[in-house]
Structures are given as structure tokens and as C-alpha cells.
Design a protein around this motif. Structure first.
Motif, PDB file in Angstrom:
ATOM      1  N   LEU A 585      17.701   8.063  19.073  1.00 49.67           N
ATOM      2  CA  LEU A 585      18.355   8.235  20.367  1.00 49.67           C
ATOM      3  C   LEU A 585      19.864   8.227  20.162  1.00 49.67           C
ATOM      4  O   LEU A 585      20.427   7.232  19.691  1.00 49.67           O
ATOM      5  CB  LEU A 585      17.950   7.116  21.326  1.00 49.67           C
ATOM      6  N   THR A 586      20.526   9.311  20.513  1.00 51.37           N
ATOM      7  CA  THR A 586      21.981   9.394  20.434  1.00 51.37           C
ATOM      8  C   THR A 586      22.528   9.464  21.853  1.00 51.37           C
ATOM      9  O   THR A 586      22.539  10.528  22.491  1.00 51.37           O
ATOM     10  CB  THR A 586      22.425  10.623  19.621  1.00 51.37           C
ATOM     11  N   TRP A 587      22.954   8.304  22.345  1.00 50.23           N
ATOM     12  CA  TRP A 587      23.411   8.181  23.725  1.00 50.23           C
ATOM     13  C   TRP A 587      24.801   7.544  23.740  1.00 50.23           C
ATOM     14  O   TRP A 587      25.172   6.813  22.819  1.00 50.23           O
ATOM     15  CB  TRP A 587      22.448   7.315  24.556  1.00 50.23           C
ATOM     16  N   PRO A 588      25.573   7.763  24.814  1.00 52.31           N
ATOM     17  CA  PRO A 588      26.905   7.150  24.901  1.00 52.31           C
ATOM     18  C   PRO A 588      26.829   5.665  25.281  1.00 52.31           C
ATOM     19  O   PRO A 588      25.909   5.242  25.980  1.00 52.31           O
ATOM     20  CB  PRO A 588      27.595   7.968  25.994  1.00 52.31           C
ATOM     21  N   VAL A 589      27.803   4.894  24.800  1.00 51.14           N
ATOM     22  CA  VAL A 589      27.938   3.484  25.184  1.00 51.14           C
ATOM     23  C   VAL A 589      28.806   3.423  26.439  1.00 51.14           C
ATOM     24  O   VAL A 589      29.945   3.899  26.436  1.00 51.14           O
ATOM     25  CB  VAL A 589      28.578   2.664  24.050  1.00 51.14           C
ATOM     26  N   VAL A 590      28.255   2.848  27.525  1.00 51.30           N
ATOM     27  CA  VAL A 590      28.998   2.800  28.788  1.00 51.30           C
ATOM     28  C   VAL A 590      29.561   1.417  29.078  1.00 51.30           C
ATOM     29  O   VAL A 590      30.360   1.266  30.009  1.00 51.30           O
ATOM     30  CB  VAL A 590      28.106   3.256  29.965  1.00 51.30           C
ATOM     31  N   GLY A 591      29.165   0.392  28.317  1.00 48.07           N
ATOM     32  CA  GLY A 591      29.672  -0.948  28.595  1.00 48.07           C
ATOM     33  C   GLY A 591      29.447  -1.905  27.442  1.00 48.07           C
ATOM     34  O   GLY A 591      28.594  -1.677  26.570  1.00 48.07           O
ATOM     35  N   ILE A 592      30.235  -2.964  27.432  1.00 40.88           N
ATOM     36  CA  ILE A 592      30.097  -4.050  26.461  1.00 40.88           C
ATOM     37  C   ILE A 592      30.047  -5.360  27.247  1.00 40.88           C
ATOM     38  O   ILE A 592      30.888  -5.599  28.115  1.00 40.88           O
ATOM     39  CB  ILE A 592      31.266  -4.065  25.464  1.00 40.88           C
ATOM     40  N   VAL A 593      29.037  -6.200  26.950  1.00 37.92           N
ATOM     41  CA  VAL A 593      28.826  -7.437  27.690  1.00 37.92           C
ATOM     42  C   VAL A 593      28.907  -8.627  26.739  1.00 37.92           C
ATOM     43  O   VAL A 593      28.913  -8.472  25.517  1.00 37.92           O
ATOM     44  CB  VAL A 593      27.461  -7.422  28.414  1.00 37.92           C
ATOM     45  N   THR A 594      28.987  -9.811  27.306  1.00 39.77           N
ATOM     46  CA  THR A 594      29.113 -11.026  26.506  1.00 39.77           C
ATOM     47  C   THR A 594      27.795 -11.366  25.818  1.00 39.77           C
ATOM     48  O   THR A 594      26.755 -10.775  26.089  1.00 39.77           O
ATOM     49  CB  THR A 594      29.546 -12.208  27.388  1.00 39.77           C
TER      50      THR A 594
END
Length: 761
Positions: A585-594
Motif C-alpha cells: 500500500l503506497t498512501w500519503p501520510v496525513v498526520g502524526i500523533v503522540t
């Protein structure tokens, strides 16, 4: 001759004066020695604990011959192991079976149990399990419990335990002995998962296949290196395991810097080191204050020594010897206490991490550092005051009356005080006395201000940890988590969960493992993958960057800070390629969480994720929200859900409640909280010593001044009021300055601990 010479030296007037100065004011001597000793003690405890723990981690690695990588797979036989051993990049390989089960504990409670089946207990090559006590190896129908699992479950040798498998079948096993597995931490740190070890024959009697589902490999080069572990795991998978028809479900790579809870250890050492250094700094300021007051008090003695031929170098040597005497006595007290505290701290932490710590508790390097700190730091801090204080001439010393060596020049503060009307004269005298010796006031304020600021910062960090724990627990707002060994139809399982008494709502998720395919061809296979519905209200992440999934979200990922720590080239907006159950799966990263203290995690929205894996409409995790959210309601709902789902034929592997998860996470935080409380006590002691020392030295210095006031009719009450008000003014000033400094200091310390422990401030 040497003994006679030493006795003669000690009888010389110089040494007699040094000893007399140590004895005359015992309270002052005790204050200075204690202040230095506490700082040396704090630093020594930190250094001892660090060295002992590191030695324990290294010896545990050596004893266990820890795997460079662990491949969790579908069942395979010994032929796969033999083929992997032939690979030139791999030094050794070993197969083992691991099945999830439950065992009955006290009060009819059920404990999560990982059962490991080992083919030959007398020839364990990798991740060795060592005999602790009792039978070895276990016979058919017997089980060895890991020593921490035994102590925390209160199940011992000779007890019969009821074991329930995922298919609902129950079996009775006899605990024939205890084992030591260096790879297993305390169950309280691993979501209350207990460990047991059986023979392959016992595994078959439990209704399980006589085959392996774990492959452990050790790299031929750099066996403890993270990248090397990833490399050899990929080679074993691609060259032998998967070509042999065996699917690799997950790869876990162990690396020394983060062995078990090494991040927690780093945070602990960081806290103790920083605060220990600050405590020592407070002690140094108190020493400087003491030496300044002593020099002021003994001005006439200095003048007399110079008048009878004493040289400045000789007189300075007397006071330097006095300071070194303070330091030596402090070291004598601090070194054994630091060793004892280092032992206690190391053993407490080692017990949680299942490490065997041993060896000398007085590491020579640590003792040398303690000596250097205790002797050199006070010497260097007081060298300038001693040189300046012994510079006085005979005439100035004899004519001094203890108030000031220079003509008094009113400053801004004096002019401001002069405009105040209606204040009683003793109070006004206290205010003027407070600012009379500005240099000494500055040192006193620094001591008290730093002590107050550090104490407030420690309290702030404790509060921050509590808030962080609450955030981690509230990250997901469900009450019960049910893990299934295989995906099932959500339309079949969810209605059963919703029909249970006390259950308000239920959702189906997917939880699996993933590997990141890097651009250079290497892989990170240590990633946990979660796919909740995009519109789910049961996930409330704390965002670091970007955003969370939106209703109707298409193909996208959200990763946590642990993932970004290992994959620093990935940020919001970047394309990320994950290999999940054979699909890329090659998908974009939309967020980073703790972080939730679970290691690297990647999230994906359920709908596109399940479709990409070809299991649309299937789930392998069911989360429940109960009507009442207390621990009892959660436990009852978990038991009912497990019973009903298993009765309907669903493969329930594990059931956890939010209260159980909170208990495990809280155990980690409690270690830091205990340490912070320990440091707080030290700060209270040092702050008390600083305040008591400063005020007593002020009184000693003004003995002649107090005598003059008594001579002109001042009562005991008036004299006491002057001293008390002066102390209150100093206290209020230090409180105000400490409150200001505590804000940035708390921010810095909280950030340092957060980054070391959680990878975010």
C-alpha cells in the motif's frame, strides 16, 4: 616515623585551627557537610544506577543470546530452521511455538497467558530460557512459569492451573518449576501478559499442532544492531521462509538502545542526573555563603595571624583545608549512602525489567567522580572568596567592626525605603539589613530561588505525567477490547456484542502487522497496524502534526512519533509504502500523533484498508463501550462478550479492559513519579538547610551588632522581630523569583523527559 610525622602535623597550630573551626560551630559544619553530601549522594546514586543497570542489561543479553530478529509465521517445521541456518548472513536460527491462552488466577479471574513450546530445553540456542527452581525440563502435562509471572499471579510450584485455549477447550497443567527468561518484563509492564513454557508433547495435548510459528535468528555480524536485524530478517523471509510456502505475519527486531523499556531508563537517569546536579549546585552556594560569613566573622583572626608573620598564602591554605575538610566529610557520608540507594534503585528497576544485576556496588569510576565532586567543586567555588577575604590588611582587619569594609553608599533600594512612612523602626531596620550586603543576599537568593524553582518544577513534572497518562488512556474511549485470532464477518459478530447486557455500542476494527518498504530496498518490520472506521468517535488522538481521518477518508495513513523516530525521513504529505499481509500500500501520510507506549504504529481508515487486503467487511478486533465505565462493569462486559462470542464459534484470542490497560501504563509512570518524589524530598532537605544556614550565619555575623542593640535597650522580642522579618523578606523575594524561574525550568525539564520517554514534549 610516618605516624609520628602525621601526629606532629596534626598538633601544629594551623591544623588545630582548622579542626577548631570544624568543631566550634557544629551546626554550621553539619549544614555545610549535609548540603554537599546530598548533592554528591544524588549524583552518585545516578551514576551507580546507570552503571549497574547497563551491566545487568549486557549480562542479560549475554546470558540469553538474544535474537537479532523474530519472525512470526504460519506453522513450519525443522527443515525451515535448518535451511535458514545455512544462510551466510545468519549465525544461528531456532524455531519455537507460541500460542495465546488464558489461565485461571485467584478469585476465578482469568490471566492472559503466552505458552511457549520448546523442542529441547537442554539445547536452547537463542533467547535462552534458564532454569530458576523446580523441575527442568517439564514433563508432558507440566508447565514452567516465568519467575515474574509466578510472583505476580501467586501461582507456584506444585499448583495445578486451568488453561483455556482460544477454541474454548480447557486443560489442567501442573506447575513443575520456575524459569528465568531475560526477554520477559514484568506482566504489569506488558499489558498483564504472563508467560509459561511447555514441551512439544504438552503442546499437542492442548490440541495444538506440533509445529513452530516463531523463527528466531541471530545475525552473523553486529547481532544487536537494529538495521542488521532488519536485514537478516528480510533475507531469511525472502530466501527461505516464504519460498518454502510459509507466510511471515510479523517481524520484530530487538535493538539494544531500546531493549525492553530503555526509554524509561533513559528518562529516569536523565531526571536523576539533572536534578542531582542542581541539588549539588545548591549545596555549593551554601558552602560559598558559609565561607564568606566565616571570613567576615574571623577578620580579626586573619589580622592577628598577619600581624605575627602569617603570609596570605598560608592563611588562604587554612581556609582551603577547611573547605576540603567539609568536602571530605561529605564524601565519607555520601559514598556509602549513594551505593545503597543505587542498589535499591537498580534492583527495583531490574525486577520490573527482569534483569539480573550483580557485581560491585562501588564502581571505581563512580567513586572517583564522587570524590572529585565532593572535593574539587566546593574548592573551586570558594577559591575566589578565600583569596579575596584573606587580601585584607592588618589595619583594616583590626579596625573592622563587622558591618562593611567599605564606606556605605545608599542605593536605589535605600532611597525607596527612605520614602516609606508609618513602618515600625525594627521592621525598617530589617528591610535595610536585608539589602545591606547585596553580594551575600544574591548568593542566598540564588540558593533559595533555585531550590524553590526546582521543587516547583518537580511538582509540575508530576502533574504533567498525570495529565499525559490521562491523555494516553483517553486516546481510545472504548472500555473493552476483544482480539480475534482470525478475521470474521463484522455483520455476524457486532450484533452479538451489541446484544450483551451493559454494552452501549460496539465497533469492528482491523489490527495486524506491517513492514515499511524503504526506497533503498530495506524494510522496517516492527510496525503495528490499526484500522478503525474513519468516522469512529472512539479514537481521540493527540496530534503532533497534520490531521486525523475525516468521515469518508480515502487511502491515507497516520503514524505515531515512535514510527517517525525509526523512519525520520517520513513526514506529513509524504508517500509511505507499507507491506501488509502480502499487499503493498503506497498512501500519503496525513498526520502524526503522540505515542501510547506501544512502539511504532500506523493507522489507516477501515474501509479502504479492508478493501485493499481483500477482506472487506471483516474485522479481527471488536471494541465495546459499556453503559457504566467503572472497572467492575468493564470486567463483566468482557467476560460476557468472551463467553458469547466463543459460544458462537468466533476465535477469541484475548480480551482486555480499559482499567487493565491503564494499570499497565500507570506502572511505567509510577516509576518516574516515585523518583520525582525522592528528588522532591532531597530538595526540601537542601532548601531547609539553605534557609537555616543563611539565617544562622546572618545572626552569627551580627553578634556585635546585636550586642549594641541590647546595650541601648532592645529587648529579645525586638531583636527576634528584626531577624524574623529579614528572613521573611528574603523568603518572599526567593518565592517571587523562584515562581518566575520555575516556568521556563519546568518547560525545559518536561520537554527533556517527554522526549526521552515519549518522543514528544
Amino acid at each position: 616515623m610516618a605516624a609520628l610525622s602525621m601526629a606532629a602535623i596534626m598538633r601544629s597550630p594551623r591544623w588545630r585551627k582548622v579542626l577548631a573551626d570544624l568543631k566550634v560551630s557544629r551546626s554550621r559544619t553539619a549544614l555545610v557537610i549535609l548540603s554537599i553530601a546530598i548533592g554528591v549522594f544524588a549524583v552518585g546514586t545516578m551514576l551507580t544506577a546507570r552503571e549497574v543497570l547497563q551491566r545487568g542489561i549486557d549480562s542479560s543479553f549475554d546470558a540469553a543470546n538474544s535474537a537479532s530478529a523474530l519472525l512470526m509465521t504460519d506453522p513450519f517445521d525443522e527443515s525451515i530452521v535448518d535451511a535458514v541456518r545455512e544462510l551466510p548472513e545468519i549465525a544461528d536460527a531456532e524455531g519455537r511455538a507460541n500460542v495465546a491462552a488464558r489461565m485461571e488466577g485467584e478469585g476465578n479471574s482469568w490471566l492472559n497467558l503466552d505458552i511457549y513450546a520448546i523442542a529441547d530445553f537442554n539445547d536452547i540456542r537463542i533467547d535462552r530460557v534458564l532454569p530458576e527452581t523446580g523441575a527442568w525440563p517439564p514433563a508432558t502435562g507440566e508447565i514452567l512459569l516465568e519467575r515474574l509471572s509466578s510472583s505476580e499471579s501467586n501461582i507456584g510450584i506444585g499448583d495445578s492451573v486451568l488453561v483455556e485455549m482460544t477454541d474454548g477447550s480447557t486443560h489442567s497443567l501442573i506447575v513443575s518449576g520456575l524459569a528465568y527468561d531475560p526477554g520477559k518484563v514484568s506482566p504489569s509492564l506488558s499489558e498483564d501478559r504472563f508467560s509459561g513454557y511447555v514441551s512439544i508433547e504438552t503442546l499437542a495435548s492442548l490440541g495444538q499442532p506440533e509445529s513452530y510459528n516463531e523463527l528466531r535468528v541471530v545475525a552473523a555480524e553486529l547481532p544487536r544492531d537494529l538495521q542488521q536485524g532488519e536485514l537478516v530478517a528480510g533475507i531469511a523471509r525472502d530466501a527461505v521462509v516464504e519460498p518454502g510456502g510459509v507466510t511471515v505475519n510479523r517481524i520484530a527486531v530487538h535493538d539494544t538502545p531500546r531493549y525492553h523499556s530503555a526509554d524509561l531508563g533513559s528518562a529516569l537517569i536523565l531526571v536523576l542526573g539533572l536534578l542531582g546536579g542542581l541539588i549539588l549546585l545548591l549545596g555549593v552556594f551554601l558552602v560559598v555563603n558559609t565561607v564568606n560569613a566565616l571570613l567576615a566573622q574571623q577578620i580579626r583572626q586573619i589580622g592577628i595571624m598577619k600581624a605575627i608573620g602569617g603570609q596570605r598564602r598560608q592563611i588562604s591554605g587554612l581556609y582551603i583545608a577547611l573547605v576540603l575538610g567539609y568536602g571530605l566529610l561529605a564524601v565519607v557520608i555520601a559514598v556509602p549512602l549513594a551505593a545503597l540507594a543505587g542498589v535499591a534503585f537498580s534492583r527495583y528497576f531490574a525486577d520490573l525489567l527482569n534483569l539480573q544485576v550483580q557485581g560491585t556496588w562501588f564502581p571505581p569510576s563512580v567513586v572517583a567522580i564522587e570524590l572529585a565532586i565532593g572535593l574539587l567543586v566546593p574548592f573551586l567555588a570558594t577559591l575566589v572568596p578565600i583569596v579575596r577575604g584573606t587580601k585584607i590588611t592588618v589595619r583594616e582587619a583590626i579596625s573592622s567592626y563587622g558591618l562593611s569594609e567599605r564606606p556605605y553608599r545608599p542605593g536605589i533600594i535605600d532611597r525607596v525605603l527612605g520614602r516609606i512612612r508609618g513602618v515600625p523602626r525594627p521592621v525598617m531596620l530589617s528591610l535595610r539589613n536585608t539589602f545591606r550586603r547585596r553580594g551575600r543576599l544574591a548568593l542566598t537568593l540564588v540558593t533559595l530561588t533555585l531550590g524553590g524553582a526546582i521543587f516547583a518544577s518537580v511538582a509540575t513534572i508530576q502533574s504533567s505525567l498525570d495529565n499525559t497518562l490521562s491523555e494516553i488512556i483517553q486516546y481510545t474511549s472504548y472500555d473493552v477490547e476483544i482480539s480475534l485470532s482470525d478475521p470474521v464477518s463484522a455483520s455476524d459478530a457486532i450484533p452479538i456484542a451489541l446484544s450483551l447486557s451493559g454494552v452501549e455500542s460496539a465497533e469492528g476494527w482491523l489490527a495486524t502487522n506491517a513492514s515499511r518498504l524503504r526506497p533503498d530496498g530495506t524494510q522496517n518490520s516492527n510496525i503495528w497496524m490499526l484500522a478503525p472506521p474513519a468516522e469512529s468517535s472512539l479514537v481521540q488522538p493527540t496530534l503532533v502534526e497534520g490531521r486525523w481521518f475525516q468521515p469518508g477518508e480515502t487511502e491515507s495513513f497516520v503514524v505515531n512519533v515512535d514510527f517517525r523516530r525509526d523512519e525520520s525521513d517520513i513526514g506529513v504529505g509524504d508517500l509511505l509504502t507499507l507491506k501488509v499481509q502480502g499487499a503493498e500500500l503506497t498512501w500519503p501520510v496525513v498526520g502524526i500523533v503522540t505515542s501510547q507506549l506501544t512502539g511504532p504504529v500506523a493507522y489507516a481508515p477501515y474501509e479502504p484498508f479492508s478493501q485493499a487486503l481483500g477482506i472487506d467487511g471483516e474485522v479481527d478486533r471488536i471494541v465495546l463501550v459499556t453503559v457504566s465505565h467503572d472497572a467492575t462493569s468493564q470486567s463483566e462486559a468482557a467476560q460476557n462478550a468472551e463467553q458469547e462470542l466463543r459460544g458462537a464459534g468466533f476465535p477469541v484470542a484475548q480480551v482486555n479492559t480499559k482499567s487493565e490497560l491503564r494499570s499497565g501504563t500507570q506502572s511505567l509512570f509510577e516509576i518516574l513519579v516515585v523518583l520525582l518524589l525522592f528528588v522532591s524530598i532531597l530538595l526540601v532537605i537542601v532548601g531547609s538547610l539553605g534557609l537555616a544556614g543563611a539565617m544562622s550565619l546572618n545572626v552569627i555575623e551580627r553578634t556585635r551588632e546585636i550586642g549594641l542593640m541590647r546595650a541601648i535597650g532592645a529587648s529579645n522580642g525586638i531583636v527576634a522581630k528584626i531577624v524574623i522579618v529579614e528572613g521573611l523578606v528574603v523568603g518572599l523575594l526567593s518565592w517571587f523569583l523562584g515562581a518566575l524561574i520555575a516556568v521556563p525550568l519546568s518547560w525545559v525539564l518536561s520537554n527533556l523527559i517527554g522526549v526521552a520517554f515519549l518522543q514528544v514534549p
